[in-house]
Design an enzyme around this catalytic site. Sequence first.
Site: not given
Length: 269
Positions: A99, A220, A249
């Site tokens: 991320s 996602d 995610h």
Amino acid sequence: MVMRKDLGTAMNVRTMGSGKETIVLAHGYGGDQSMWDKILPYLAARHRVVVFDWCFSGAVKDPTLYDPARYSSYDAFAEDLICIVDEMKLESSIFVGHSMSGMIGCIASVKRPHLFSRLVLVGASPRFINQEEYEGGFEMSQIEHLFSSIESNFEEWASSFASLVVDATDPLSIHKFENCLKTMRPDVALSLAKTVFLSDYRDILDKVVIPCDIIQTRNDVVVPSSVPECMQSKIKGKCEVYIIDTEGHFPQLTAHVQFVEVLDRILGC
């Protein structure tokens, strides 16, 4: 005040395993190093693996380590990452960033091109807000609602956010991320959310010259499929995209076997 030379200790740096290659794993927003727990045994069997907690994590004991002004951009995180790598005297390690950490790794590699031999970007995005000719995944109104939800009822928001971003068919992983998220101080969660969701680092991508691999799930909610395509087209180094057939995610939590298989392909194991 933590001296920079003591940063590794303050950020709970741990090393395990052995091998000719060192892999540095960096978690994302709301997480801590436990986000890698499922894949650590596999990686440590063949590689030296380094994990740590970012200063915003609830796992970090020193509440003064996170300074909202300093960490209002990813540059300060990149400087911390460089500091940890230097402290450990690592050379040409492989960075795996989930991320927000994906873009932090990109920035660190631009600041210090020889810091890493390869970047693996997991669910990374240079910008989350939609713009003309760019699909980031969110409208500004949605981001503003996210901020107000954190501010008005953090506990409730954390539960709903975890359910939104983690594969709905894996309640244990949802619970794990939710618990992690709730260890953050609400003021830190809000400050960091603004740093993350208002960021725009698209101009960094064409400065990244080392090999990169992007790992994305089939669906996602945080990062639409157009984002890795955009990143691949802009990154100057050789860049491959790998799609894991799962939702959400957090493939390292919800599809860890497939995740390790992809890493093995990337690392030539």
